[in-house]
Design a protein around this motif. Structure first.
Motif, PDB file in Angstrom:
ATOM      1  N   GLU A  76      35.094  41.539  34.524  1.00 50.90           N
ATOM      2  CA  GLU A  76      34.448  40.342  35.943  1.00 50.90           C
ATOM      3  C   GLU A  76      36.470  39.990  35.791  1.00 50.90           C
ATOM      4  O   GLU A  76      36.846  39.418  37.156  1.00 50.90           O
ATOM      5  CB  GLU A  76      34.043  38.810  35.923  1.00 50.90           C
ATOM      6  CG  GLU A  76      32.984  39.333  35.495  1.00 50.90           C
ATOM      7  CD  GLU A  76      31.640  37.976  35.288  1.00 50.90           C
ATOM      8  OE1 GLU A  76      31.886  37.122  35.004  1.00 50.90           O
ATOM      9  OE2 GLU A  76      30.406  38.224  35.125  1.00 50.90           O
ATOM     10  N   GLN A  77      36.956  39.191  34.658  1.00 52.73           N
ATOM     11  CA  GLN A  77      38.004  38.565  34.780  1.00 52.73           C
ATOM     12  C   GLN A  77      39.112  39.552  35.910  1.00 52.73           C
ATOM     13  O   GLN A  77      40.100  39.278  36.565  1.00 52.73           O
ATOM     14  CB  GLN A  77      38.643  38.270  34.172  1.00 52.73           C
ATOM     15  CG  GLN A  77      38.313  37.035  33.002  1.00 52.73           C
ATOM     16  CD  GLN A  77      38.770  36.270  31.979  1.00 52.73           C
ATOM     17  OE1 GLN A  77      39.285  37.487  31.252  1.00 52.73           O
ATOM     18  NE2 GLN A  77      38.461  35.368  31.792  1.00 52.73           N
ATOM     19  N   HIS A 134      38.622  42.600  37.691  1.00 48.19           N
ATOM     20  CA  HIS A 134      38.181  42.203  39.663  1.00 48.19           C
ATOM     21  C   HIS A 134      38.835  41.191  40.013  1.00 48.19           C
ATOM     22  O   HIS A 134      39.927  41.212  40.828  1.00 48.19           O
ATOM     23  CB  HIS A 134      36.378  41.708  39.807  1.00 48.19           C
ATOM     24  CG  HIS A 134      36.330  43.449  39.258  1.00 48.19           C
ATOM     25  ND1 HIS A 134      35.453  44.237  40.087  1.00 48.19           N
ATOM     26  CD2 HIS A 134      35.544  44.151  38.007  1.00 48.19           C
ATOM     27  CE1 HIS A 134      34.868  45.616  40.358  1.00 48.19           C
ATOM     28  NE2 HIS A 134      34.890  44.863  38.634  1.00 48.19           N
ATOM     29  N   LYS A 135      38.855  39.881  39.459  1.00 45.32           N
ATOM     30  CA  LYS A 135      39.804  38.815  40.301  1.00 45.32           C
ATOM     31  C   LYS A 135      41.151  38.791  40.131  1.00 45.32           C
ATOM     32  O   LYS A 135      41.914  38.968  40.940  1.00 45.32           O
ATOM     33  CB  LYS A 135      39.380  37.639  39.774  1.00 45.32           C
ATOM     34  CG  LYS A 135      38.023  36.894  39.650  1.00 45.32           C
ATOM     35  CD  LYS A 135      37.728  35.670  39.049  1.00 45.32           C
ATOM     36  CE  LYS A 135      35.940  35.614  38.904  1.00 45.32           C
ATOM     37  NZ  LYS A 135      35.743  34.127  37.943  1.00 45.32           N
ATOM     38  N   ALA A 158      41.724  41.938  42.469  1.00 43.30           N
ATOM     39  CA  ALA A 158      41.487  41.303  44.492  1.00 43.30           C
ATOM     40  C   ALA A 158      41.933  40.435  44.330  1.00 43.30           C
ATOM     41  O   ALA A 158      42.800  40.509  45.541  1.00 43.30           O
ATOM     42  CB  ALA A 158      39.542  40.852  44.488  1.00 43.30           C
ATOM     43  N   GLY A 159      43.287  39.542  43.691  1.00 48.15           N
ATOM     44  CA  GLY A 159      43.916  38.482  44.006  1.00 48.15           C
ATOM     45  C   GLY A 159      45.656  39.380  44.088  1.00 48.15           C
ATOM     46  O   GLY A 159      46.556  38.317  44.137  1.00 48.15           O
TER      47      GLY A 159
END
Length: 65
Positions: free
Chosen positions: A53-54, A56-57, A60-61
């Motif tokens: 999850e981290q 993916h962030k 994405a960022g």
């Protein structure tokens, strides 16, 4: 700790569906190598969902230059 291979990272995280370009994946392989040295394999496996999850962030960022 040397950088892990993508194969090692995929096995630890339980998936090959890991987003990112070549530079981002290299950064992930380095960071997971550090986490492996600090916390051990069992910790990574127990927290793989959170780590993904981290990640993916991060992708994405566009946080990896």
């Amino acid at each position: 700790m040397p950088r892990l291979s993508f194969e090692d990272v995929a096995e630890l995280l339980g998936t090959r569906a890991i987003p990112g370009n070549e530079r981002e994946i290299a950064a992930l392989c380095t960071r997971l190598g550090e986490l492996l040295a600090l916390n051990g394999e069992a910790w990574i496996r127990a927290h793989r969902e959170m780590l993904l999850e981290q990640w993916h962030k991060v992708v994405a960022g566009r946080l990896i230059p």
